[in-house]
Motif scaffolding. Structure first.
Motif, PDB file in Angstrom:
ATOM      1  N   ARG A 119      48.144  50.552  47.934  1.00 41.24           N
ATOM      2  CA  ARG A 119      47.916  48.951  47.929  1.00 41.24           C
ATOM      3  C   ARG A 119      47.413  48.393  48.636  1.00 41.24           C
ATOM      4  O   ARG A 119      48.264  47.519  49.649  1.00 41.24           O
ATOM      5  CB  ARG A 119      50.621  49.319  48.337  1.00 41.24           C
ATOM      6  N   PHE A 120      46.838  48.920  49.335  1.00 39.71           N
ATOM      7  CA  PHE A 120      45.780  48.964  51.054  1.00 39.71           C
ATOM      8  C   PHE A 120      46.355  48.679  52.429  1.00 39.71           C
ATOM      9  O   PHE A 120      46.677  47.585  52.252  1.00 39.71           O
ATOM     10  CB  PHE A 120      45.081  47.885  50.547  1.00 39.71           C
ATOM     11  N   HIS A 121      47.715  48.995  53.046  1.00 36.18           N
ATOM     12  CA  HIS A 121      48.074  48.511  53.897  1.00 36.18           C
ATOM     13  C   HIS A 121      47.393  49.821  55.113  1.00 36.18           C
ATOM     14  O   HIS A 121      47.387  50.944  54.868  1.00 36.18           O
ATOM     15  CB  HIS A 121      49.507  48.909  54.360  1.00 36.18           C
ATOM     16  N   PRO A 141      42.166  44.472  50.793  1.00 31.55           N
ATOM     17  CA  PRO A 141      42.653  44.563  49.199  1.00 31.55           C
ATOM     18  C   PRO A 141      41.146  45.361  47.974  1.00 31.55           C
ATOM     19  O   PRO A 141      40.705  44.318  48.156  1.00 31.55           O
ATOM     20  CB  PRO A 141      43.241  43.645  48.956  1.00 31.55           C
ATOM     21  N   PRO A 169      49.191  38.712  41.578  1.00 28.41           N
ATOM     22  CA  PRO A 169      47.263  38.487  41.840  1.00 28.41           C
ATOM     23  C   PRO A 169      47.668  39.874  40.995  1.00 28.41           C
ATOM     24  O   PRO A 169      48.729  41.213  42.096  1.00 28.41           O
ATOM     25  CB  PRO A 169      47.561  38.408  43.094  1.00 28.41           C
ATOM     26  N   GLY A 189      48.405  45.752  44.545  1.00 27.37           N
ATOM     27  CA  GLY A 189      48.726  46.003  46.212  1.00 27.37           C
ATOM     28  C   GLY A 189      48.463  44.914  46.930  1.00 27.37           C
ATOM     29  O   GLY A 189      48.871  44.439  48.290  1.00 27.37           O
ATOM     30  N   TYR A 190      48.632  43.164  46.138  1.00 28.54           N
ATOM     31  CA  TYR A 190      48.258  42.378  46.555  1.00 28.54           C
ATOM     32  C   TYR A 190      49.283  41.420  46.933  1.00 28.54           C
ATOM     33  O   TYR A 190      49.348  40.527  47.775  1.00 28.54           O
ATOM     34  CB  TYR A 190      47.784  41.278  45.495  1.00 28.54           C
ATOM     35  N   GLN A 191      50.489  42.309  46.427  1.00 30.55           N
ATOM     36  CA  GLN A 191      52.110  41.687  46.405  1.00 30.55           C
ATOM     37  C   GLN A 191      52.607  42.628  47.533  1.00 30.55           C
ATOM     38  O   GLN A 191      53.754  42.364  47.700  1.00 30.55           O
ATOM     39  CB  GLN A 191      52.620  41.745  45.406  1.00 30.55           C
ATOM     40  N   HIS A 192      51.972  42.978  48.253  1.00 33.26           N
ATOM     41  CA  HIS A 192      52.666  44.331  48.913  1.00 33.26           C
ATOM     42  C   HIS A 192      53.568  43.875  49.816  1.00 33.26           C
ATOM     43  O   HIS A 192      53.053  42.995  51.494  1.00 33.26           O
ATOM     44  CB  HIS A 192      51.707  45.217  50.069  1.00 33.26           C
ATOM     45  N   CYS A 507      54.852  42.723  42.094  1.00 27.08           N
ATOM     46  CA  CYS A 507      55.382  42.392  42.898  1.00 27.08           C
ATOM     47  C   CYS A 507      56.016  43.909  43.379  1.00 27.08           C
ATOM     48  O   CYS A 507      57.225  45.017  44.569  1.00 27.08           O
ATOM     49  CB  CYS A 507      56.347  41.686  43.416  1.00 27.08           C
TER      50      CYS A 507
END
Lengths: 511, 249
Positions: A119-121, A141, A169, A189-192, A507
């Motif tokens: 998720r790229f955090h 991301p 996305p 991961g764009y909706q994280h 999401c």
């Protein structure tokens, strides 16, 4: 047989376990139990990390295995240091769970064949990043190594995060040979929105609204799963009338989405009559939800302890009349679609997933049922009215886009029937009872069969009865991998149709 | 073929009469909040009790920030229960401060200024960007394309590329992971352009207003021409807002 061999804590859907009485296994024993459970037909409903309560304590792992045939959920716990041997090679269905644990807590599953960010955090505790990304910079991301195929005539197609339609996305990377897709890798991961971290020390006043918006099209599914966790943790018994209204809302949600999805499939195929009819009919089901609680998506209906809106006799009979009216139109629109040779030609054999791949990847819901894999928590782990009323689980055999569409058609008919049966036998009584404080040091689990498939929520409280960890598994978490497999050896131009036939949430995955 | 035609008759004509006739919304629908601006008790409890910080009391007058309000069915804000919701679905405004509502007349959106109105009044192409919401606002935008609402008859269309668009319509609080994609999409739209924020998230962050991973909607990132509140807004709320922006209502 299993029970004697494996030291599991067994609970039912909506059950709890007192963690102070629950043994923690060594990792070797934990992995032996997990693999044995899966071999015996269990499936990993959730696997997640829980940080120790003291500063220096390591990371605990909890595994929840759904034993469908005995309607039980087996819970195991263990503790790991900075790394643990990955089990993905022997049990592929946990591949994303292990990647998730690595990304959230900076703990390495050694030997994971596909260890990439999810998720790229930033890492949630400490600053040990498994991928050595700088701790003071936010990960970008899609910044990971994609699987690549090289050679003459091989090319790569990158799509997203912003797509052509009104859609969430996500990023898709295709490795193609001519038109043929050899491999698809999906990077999300764009909706994280960090929903799980925001639940810590909760429940908070804002929590219910966030649970209803984990995935807006599954407002009832996720809202209900959350409420069942809170009710289990507080020992609250929900009145029967409330359970019936909840089930009606859940089935209305299923109907709106299934009918809408078949319409969207028709749109992608270019069969416009069903596309337009279903676009409207989806709205009719949403409007029934709005008649019930004021919101087309069911916002504000389900609350811990019951529901906020009752059905008086006029509204109940009005809804039944409306359902009778829409039923004819729905079946007319759907039958037109499934009787059309050009539609069938487009769906049959497209995006096939075999039964063994579906089982290996732990697919759930519509995607699993289409491959002949029986998965339905209304059937195997029923709560409320489903205990008495639900007996018709749908499965198909072929595993292609046709099967996924057909599961939706047949589930639509089952849901209409359920709505009628629940609506005409509403028990009397209150629709909401007060909810007390949450039990301390307790784990509670709740499974709800949302329209896409099984929604899993797990809550763990601390010594003060606040949430110490809350884990949410949307059905899309498992099923995106199914879509990637469905695309193998397909034409890239079939991607929209395959994607739509899975109908997954971005999401819900990215939370 | 005959079956398609006969089914078409069976399904009937379903396009709504909007905007000539007002839509009939269910009695439980929660639209514009209804309350008396004067707050007799002056307890200011609502400032603490609304989980999303939508309420403020200034000089004994309560104001609800509709950009933050989620129209909760169990609105916990006023201990005296003075906040209820009317059935009025019209909520779109042009300026962020217009969403601070103290009761009485609601400042519904004015049309675009003449220069852009001349360009877009009869044909508006929008690129929708989804940036971290729950997909409910997206669904209610998509539904405008169905035959019930039939967005095309108003000359409004969602298009696939920002290069083909006159503006962007954004949903979601703008997650950190989507921020650069949102700004890139905006840049790719040729000027002059319009920016529309749909839903509580797009307007102010919605239920995720305090998330470390999201921005507080579009307002902090780009100049917004139209705010459409709601969680999610009803399709008629969105359609009404779009038509007002184009001076068609």
């Amino acid at each position: 047989m299993m029970k004697n061999d494996l030291e599991a804590q067994l609970l039912k859907n909506g059950g709890t376990v007192d963690l102070s009485l629950m043994e923690s296994l060594g990792y070797d024993e934990f992995s032996r139990c997990l693999l044995a459970e899966v071999k015996a037909g269990g499936r990993v409903a959730a696997l997640f990390g829980v940080p120790g309560e003291g500063k220096n304590e390591g990371l605990e792992l909890f595994a929840l295995i759904a034993r469908d045939r005995s309607a039980q959920i087996a819970v195991y716990r263990t503790e790991v240091g900075t790394s643990f041997p990955s089990l993905t090679q022997s049990c592929p269905q946990i591949h994303l769970f292990e990647r998730e644990i690595a990304e959230q807590y900076g703990v390495t599953p050694t030997g994971h064949p596909w260890l990439k960010p999810l998720r790229f955090h930033r890492v949630w505790q400490g600053d040990t990043d498994v991928w050595g990304r700088p701790p003071d910079e936010r990960p970008r991301p899609g910044d990971m190594e994609f699987y690549r195929i090289e050679g003459e005539g091989v090319h790569e197609v990158a799509v997203g995060p912003v797509h052509a339609g009104i859609i969430e996305p996500g990023h898709f990377r295709f490795q193609c040979y001519g038109e043929k897709v050899m491999h698809l890798e999906i990077s999300l991961g764009y909706q994280h929105r960090a929903i799980e971290p925001m639940l810590l020390a909760g429940p908070h006043p804002f929590t219910m609204a966030q649970m209803e918006t984990i995935a807006g099209d599954t407002t009832i599914g996720h809202g209900l799963a959350y409420c069942q966790v809170i009710e289990a943790l507080s020992g609250c018994v929900v009145p029967e009338r409330a359970q019936s209204i909840r089930a009606m809302a859940l089935e209305l949600e299923r109907l709106a989405n299934h009918v809408g999805d078949i319409g969207a499939l028709a749109g992608d195929i270019g069969f416009l009559p069903t596309a337009s009819f279903c676009g409207r009919l989806r709205g009719d089901y949403l409007n029934l939800s709005a008649a019930l609680c004021g919101s087309r998506f069911g916002r504000g209906l389900v609350r811990p302890g019951g529901v906020l809106f009752d059905l008086d006799a006029t509204l109940a009979s009005g809804m039944q009349t409306r359902i009778d009216e829409i039923e004819g139109n729905t079946l007319g629109a759907l039958n037109l679609f499934f009787d059309e040779p050009s539609v069938l030609g487009r769906l049959e054999g497209t995006g096939r997933v075999s039964r063994s791949v579906a089982e290996d990847l732990g697919l759930v819901g519509v995607a699993a049922k289409a491959c002949g894999v029986p998965r339905d928590s209304r059937f195997f782990h029923p709560t409320g009215v489903y205990r008495q009323l639900f007996d018709e689980m749908i499965t198909e055999e072929t595993g292609d886009a046709m099967a996924r569409a057909h599961v939706r058609l047949r589930e639509t008919m089952v849901s209409i029937d359920l709505l009628r049966r629940i609506g005409t036998s509403l028990p009397a009584g209150p629709v909401k009872v007060p909810v007390g404080p949450l039990k301390a040091n307790t784990l509670a689990v709740s499974l709800v069969e949302g329209w896409r498939g099984e929604v899993v929520h797990v809550g763990i409280t601390d010594a003060g009865g606040r949430l110490r960890r809350y884990k949410i598994v949307d059905p899309s978490f498992h099923n995106w991998s199914g879509l990637a497999m469905a695309l193998r050896d397909e034409q890239i131009s079939d991607f929209p149709l395959c994607n739509k036939s899975f109908g997954l949430s971005y999401c819900g995955f990215d939370l | 073929m005959w079956r398609v035609i006969s089914e078409r008759f069976h399904q009937g004509f379903r396009t709504g009469k909007f905007p000539l006739e007002e839509p009939k919304l269910p009695p439980r629908f929660r639209g514009l909040p209804r309350f008396d601006g004067e707050c007799p008790s002056g307890c200011r409890a609502c400032e603490e009790l609304c989980p999303f910080g939508a309420c403020a009391v200034r000089e004994r007058k309560m104001a609800i920030d509709l950009g933050r309000c989620l129209f909760c069915a169990d609105c916990p804000a006023c201990p005296q229960g003075r906040i209820t919701f009317s059935n009025d679905y019209r909520l779109a405004v042009r300026r962020r401060q217009d969403l601070l509502y103290s009761g009485g007349a609601y400042p519904l959106a004015e049309p675009l200024e003449p220069a852009r109105l001349k360009l877009f009044g009869r044909s508006l192409k929008l690129r929708q960007v989804s940036a971290g919401g729950c997909n409910a606002c997206e669904a209610d935008c998509n539904v405008l394309n169905t035959l019930v609402f039939d967005l095309g008859r108003f000359g409004i269309q969602f298009v696939a590329s920002p290069r083909h668009a006159d503006g962007i319509l954004l949903t979601g609080p703008v997650t950190e992971n989507m921020r650069s994609a949102v700004l890139d999409t905006y840049e790719a739209v040729p000027g002059p352009k319009v920016v529309i924020a749909v839903g509580a998230c797009g307007v102010n962050g919605g239920p995720f207003v305090d998330s470390p991973e999201t921005n507080q909607g579009l307002g902090t990132l780009l100049p917004v021409d139209l705010y459409i509140p709601g969680c999610p807004p009803h399709p008629y709320t969105i359609l009404d807002g779009l038509l007002r922006l184009l001076g068609r209502r």
